[in-house]
Each structure stands twice: as C-alpha cells, then as structure tokens.
Design a protein around this motif. Structure first.
Motif: not given
Ligand code: SF4
Ligand code: FES
Lengths: 138, 247
Positions: B240-245
């Motif tokens: 969720s932090k690295l790929m919030p999209w």
C-alpha cells in the motif's frame, strides 16, 4: 485504528483469576521465551557499541586507539562475552522459528521447515566467514 | 490383591456456597485403560454426584473435555491416568477463562471471537448453481486443511500467556480459523478479515510464545498461522505504501 470497546456483562458469581507478574518463572518454556525476548537488549547493546566505534573514526587515531583500549578492559570483555552468548541464543532461537512464518512452495512441493531454517544457518555461516576473511586479511 | 488407586485433587467452586475455590481430593482406582475423564466420571457416579464438568464424545473429537492437568491444558479423554503415576493428579478448569462452576468455564467470549473473523467462504459474486461446483485441487486443499482440523477445544487459549494477560486478544484458534478461509482457493474475503485482525486485539498481540501449537491436540499449529498472517499483513502494508494506486 479504533473499534468499539466490548463490555462484558457483570457476573458476580464467575470466578476469575489474574495472571501474577512472575507468571513466566513456573515453566521452562516460558523462561525460554522471556530470555529470547530479553536478548534483544543485547542486540541493541551491540548496535550502540558499533555506533560508538564508528564515531571514533571521525575523531582521529587517538580516539580510535582509546576505544580499542577500552574494549580490552575486563569490564568490556565481560560485557561483550555475555552479549555474544545472548545474541547467539537470539539468532538460534529465531532461525529455528523462521519456518513458522515462511511457507515457500516450489511448484507443488512445499519446502520442508528444516530446509528453511538451514538456509538461515547457511547464510549466517557465509556472512561470518566473509567477515572473518575481511578482518583477518586486512 | 487390593486394587491400586491414585489421588485426584480436583478444583471445586460452588458459587452459591463459597467465594473462593477449594481443592477436594478423591481416591480413584488406577485402571490401565482409564483416561482422566473416566476417573472423573467414576467420581461423579460413585463418590460425589455434585462434581460438575463437561464432556461428550470421549474420543478427542468434540473438544469439550479440556482441563488443566498438573498445570497443562489437555483433553481429559485423551490423557491416560497411568501416565500421571504416582499422583496426586491436580485437575483444574482451563486457565484464562472465567469459571462458572467446578471444572466448567464460560466460553461465550471465545464463541464471539470465532464469529468475528468471518469464518465462511466469502466471494465477490456468487456463481449460479448452473455453472457447477467450485473445483479445488489436492494441493489447494493441502494449503488450508491443517487449519480446518480445529475442534474448538480452547486448549490453545489456556496455554497462551497473552490470552491470560490481555483477555481481548482474539487468540490462536480464531486466527487459525481465519487463515483456514484465507488460504482456501474459493475464498475472496482475506481483505475483510485482515481489517479485523490487524487491529490492536488481533495478530500483533501475539509475541510467539508458541505454547498454543505445543498443546494443540489436532496439529493445527495456530502459532504458525499467526506468524504467516503477520508476514501477509506486513506485505500488504508495503504494497500500500509502494503502490498506493494498486488495490
Ligand atoms: S487450535 Fe488446537 S488447541 Fe486451539 S481450539 Fe483448535 S484444536 Fe484446540
Ligand atoms: S470428550 Fe470429546 S474431546 Fe474429549
């Protein structure tokens, strides 16, 4: 994150006990667990010692030599011996527990827990050997 | 020849008579084929009909006869009396639970926790019956089978010091049950369960003492289930932090 507090109905007739503070001294497995948790203090000790050593590097030869001299005092030797034993206990207990958290599959096959712990030990051995080589050959 | 006997020190708590529990000692025959539950039933039938305890199947399936024997949680129908020679054998209700009477504990908290982890198959869209059944390979079954063996005996809660110190901890069996569904190839509910189990009374309360798995009579390994859950939760957080999209 919050969630609604759950209230229990008051049951005057239920008998409840409270865990004593020293609940962990009665069973060997519990003592083992508390010791494992305590060893993290010694991990922190090693880290701080290393930081102090690095700091002396910015302060010239004299500071570095003084630190090395302190490391040879009986107090430092005793502290480091205890820390070493504690950290060895820390590593071994956690390596043995690693398979609990890691389930690795290769195709249909599940890698047996012993192999996962074994990989940790192998990594430990390789790193230690590399470090020893680096230090001894310097 | 006189028959050999063994002493059982049994926890008694009769709320209408006493505020504090007491121990009562009963001398019972030491028979080779008897389990501790047989000895308790002998007491109830022959010596003292007021002794109260739960049991049903007598073969390690129903999960209702769990008690502390000499401080360790066990199924009394699977514990041979002989192994406790020479005695006395101390029998107490399961630790970490409120006691209703004698060896009977209150399990409503536990039942509520089991329900909280949504222990059923959750799918985003129900498949029409006409499309046939949901298929599963033996490997997919093997993924979660071990976690489905739980008999809700609560021995793991009794062995867990965290459950004793933090009664709100959702606990080993409930988390293993959540994993049973998360790892089922037909299920799509792991995000919903993660929301419940990543709260402060969920998986992060566990400090990996490991006693739950040691006492489990069914080889469920709840400690392993919880650690795998922690890894999954950490991966989720990083994702969720690295790929919030991403979803
Ligand atoms: S996980 Fe094991 S010890 Fe815990 S309730 Fe299930 S069968 Fe009993
Ligand atoms: S009586 Fe059913 S598990 Fe012991």
């Amino acid at each position: 994150m919050s969630h609604p507090t759950r209230y229990r109905k008051y049951h005057p007739k239920l008998y409840r006990t409270r865990m004593p503070i020293f609940w962990w001294v009665r069973k060997w497995t519990h003592i083992h667990f508390i010791t494992r948790e305590l060893t993290s203090v010694f991990v922190a000790f090693y880290a701080i010692e290393l930081l102090f050593l690095l700091r002396t590097l910015t302060r010239g030869q004299e500071a570095y030599d003084a630190f090395l001299a302190w490391l040879q005092t009986p107090l430092a030797l005793a502290l480091n011996t205890i820390a070493f034993l504690m950290i060895a206990f820390h590593s071994i207990t956690w390596f043995n527990l690693a398979p609990k958290a890691l389930v690795i599959r290769v195709g249909e096959l599940r890698i047996p827990p012993v192999a996962i712990a074994g990989m940790n030990y192998a990594g430990w051995a390789v790193f230690s050997a590399a470090l020893a080589w680096l230090i001894l050959s310097a | 020849m006189t028959q050999q006997t063994i002493a059982l020190e049994v926890f008694r708590y009769r709320p209408e008579e006493e505020h504090e529990p007491t121990f009562q000692t009963y001398e019972v025959p030491l028979k080779k084929e008897w389990v501790v539950l047989d000895a308790l039933n002998y007491i109830k039938d022959e010596i003292d009909g007021t002794l109260t305890f739960r049991w049903s199947c007598r073969m390690g399936v129903c999960g209702s006869c769990g008690m502390m024997i000499n401080g360790t949680p066990v199924l009394t129908c699977a514990a041979f009396l002989e192994t406790y020679q020479p005695g006395p054998v101390r029998i107490e209700p399961l630790a970490n639970f409120p006691v209703v009477r004698d060896l009977v504990i209150l399990m409503s908290d536990f039942m509520e926790k089991l329900g909280r982890v949504k222990p059923w198959i959750i799918t985003e869209k129900e498949k029409p019956v006409a499309e046939g059944e949901y298929l599963q390979t033996p490997t997919q079954l093997a993924d979660f089978k071990q976690y489905s063996m739980c008999i809700n005996c609560m021995l793991c809660y009794s062995a867990c010091p965290v459950s004793g110190l933090e009664p709100d901890f959702i606990g080993p069996a409930a988390i293993a049950l959540a994993q049973r569904y998360n790892l089922d190839s037909r299920d799509e509910g792991s995000a919903q369960r993660m929301e419940i189990l990543s709260q402060d009374d969920g998986i992060w309360q566990c400090t990996l003492v490991g006693e739950c798995s040691a006492v489990c009579p069914k080889g469920v390994d709840p400690a392993g289930a919880i650690q795998r859950y922690k890894v999954a939760s950490t991966n989720d957080w990083w994702r969720s932090k690295l790929m919030p999209w991403g979803k």
